[in-house]
Design a protein around this motif. Sequence first.
Motif, short mmCIF file in Angstrom:
data_model
loop_
_atom_site.label_atom_id
_atom_site.label_comp_id
_atom_site.label_asym_id
_atom_site.label_seq_id
_atom_site.Cartn_x
_atom_site.Cartn_y
_atom_site.Cartn_z
N PRO A 125 0.83 -1.22 0.00
CA PRO A 125 0.00 0.00 0.00
C PRO A 125 0.86 1.26 0.00
CG PRO A 125 0.04 -1.01 2.17
CD PRO A 125 0.71 -1.98 1.25
N PRO A 127 1.35 4.40 1.97
CA PRO A 127 0.95 4.96 3.27
C PRO A 127 0.83 6.48 3.18
CG PRO A 127 3.29 4.43 3.29
CD PRO A 127 2.77 4.00 1.95
N GLU A 131 -4.22 13.43 3.92
CA GLU A 131 -4.68 13.64 2.56
C GLU A 131 -4.41 15.07 2.07
OE1 GLU A 131 -8.79 12.57 2.55
OE2 GLU A 131 -8.39 10.42 2.31
N HIS A 308 -7.51 8.24 0.74
CA HIS A 308 -7.48 6.91 1.35
C HIS A 308 -8.52 6.01 0.68
CE1 HIS A 308 -5.91 9.09 5.16
NE2 HIS A 308 -4.91 8.70 4.40
N GLY A 309 -8.10 4.81 0.30
CA GLY A 309 -8.98 3.87 -0.37
C GLY A 309 -8.84 3.86 -1.88
N THR A 311 -7.22 3.28 -5.54
CA THR A 311 -6.36 2.23 -6.08
C THR A 311 -5.69 2.72 -7.36
OG1 THR A 311 -7.79 0.49 -5.19
CG2 THR A 311 -6.27 -0.14 -6.94
N GLN A 330 -1.52 -0.57 -6.18
CA GLN A 330 -1.43 -0.12 -4.80
C GLN A 330 -2.71 0.56 -4.34
OE1 GLN A 330 2.42 2.12 -5.75
NE2 GLN A 330 2.81 1.36 -3.68
N VAL A 331 -3.02 0.35 -3.08
CA VAL A 331 -4.13 1.03 -2.43
C VAL A 331 -3.56 2.08 -1.48
CG1 VAL A 331 -6.13 0.78 -0.92
CG2 VAL A 331 -5.58 -1.01 -2.59
N GLU A 333 -3.48 3.94 1.81
CA GLU A 333 -3.94 3.63 3.15
C GLU A 333 -3.48 4.69 4.15
OE1 GLU A 333 -2.75 -0.24 4.40
OE2 GLU A 333 -4.03 -1.29 2.95
N ALA A 334 -4.30 4.89 5.16
CA ALA A 334 -3.89 5.79 6.24
C ALA A 334 -2.73 5.14 6.99
CB ALA A 334 -5.05 6.04 7.19
N GLY A 335 -1.68 5.91 7.21
CA GLY A 335 -0.52 5.30 7.89
C GLY A 335 0.52 6.35 8.17
#
Length: 335
Positions: A125, A127, A131, A308-309, A311, A330-331, A333-335
């Motif tokens: 993913p 990260p 946003e 986030h979310g 692709t 890749q997705v 993602e919150a991180g």
Amino acid sequence: MKLASLKHGRDGRLVVVSRDLNWFTDAFLIAPTLQAALDDWDRTAPLLRVLAESLEHEAVPRGRFHERDAAAPLPRAYQWADGSAYVNHVALVRQARGAEVPDSFWTDPLMYQGGSDGFLGARDPIPLMDEAWGCDLEAEIVVVTGDVPRGISATEALDHIRLVGLVNDVSLRNLIPAELAKGFGFVQSKPASALSPVFVTPDELGDRWNGGRLSGALTVSLNNAPFGQADAGTDMTFDFGTLIAHLAKTRSLVAGTIIGSGTVSNRDADGGPGQPVSEGGLGYSCIAEVRTVETLSGGAAVTPFLKHGDTVRIEMLDERHHSIFGAIEQVVEAG
């Protein structure tokens, strides 16, 4: 031949992958990692080629190759330098903010030194902590060099290209202006990039590889919708030989150096900015470019940066519609 690194420790485990990307065989007895193979390329390359042919003939033990099991071919590299070979992309971005393109941009490549201590695998993913940072994809071509002597010519540099692949050079667009204003280049605005599941030797690419350029549509989809299909061999102002020579002007390069093409970008048939795929155009290889076109045509950018979310998928297909390097998918993602 096609090479990959299965996830194993920090530097992966080197495997040879079949041309159709369905099978792999372990290359541990030749070299434990891709970096080790590059460090001793004159010895390892012939042995790896024999292993690759044996794999095609089912003459060696093999296992199913799953792209999700692959780390980046070079999970960490001694050097990662990204050029901007498609000056059309640079010109558009500068035009949108009312800045002219200096004449030198057409004769002297732009290049920055990126972080090479950790590359994402093709299915890892992206990260994204915030946003508001303006996360963007950048679909590019990369090459990996052997040892390159200082002061090499652009023509001679082509002989030092060992492998070719793809990269998603992730950018945090809203952090870039403040960093560039300091006059020292990118740091926080350039997080880890993702490499394609496999890297390929130039001879495997046939006529697609010519004069340090890779021809073919670099397909990009965003949330399963077509986003870009620019031809990587078109509108490339600087070939990879020129990019390598530029980097090696005052210093030698070590085996395993990764050099990027910059965002692949094509002009429209009339010489103007490219059109969206939905309107019959070749689309874009990054969100910043479509936002630039929207600004120039309508006065304001409409397409949002990655959330986030979302692709992202980046891939290049051969004439039979088979994946050449595997897909970066890749997705965010919150991180």
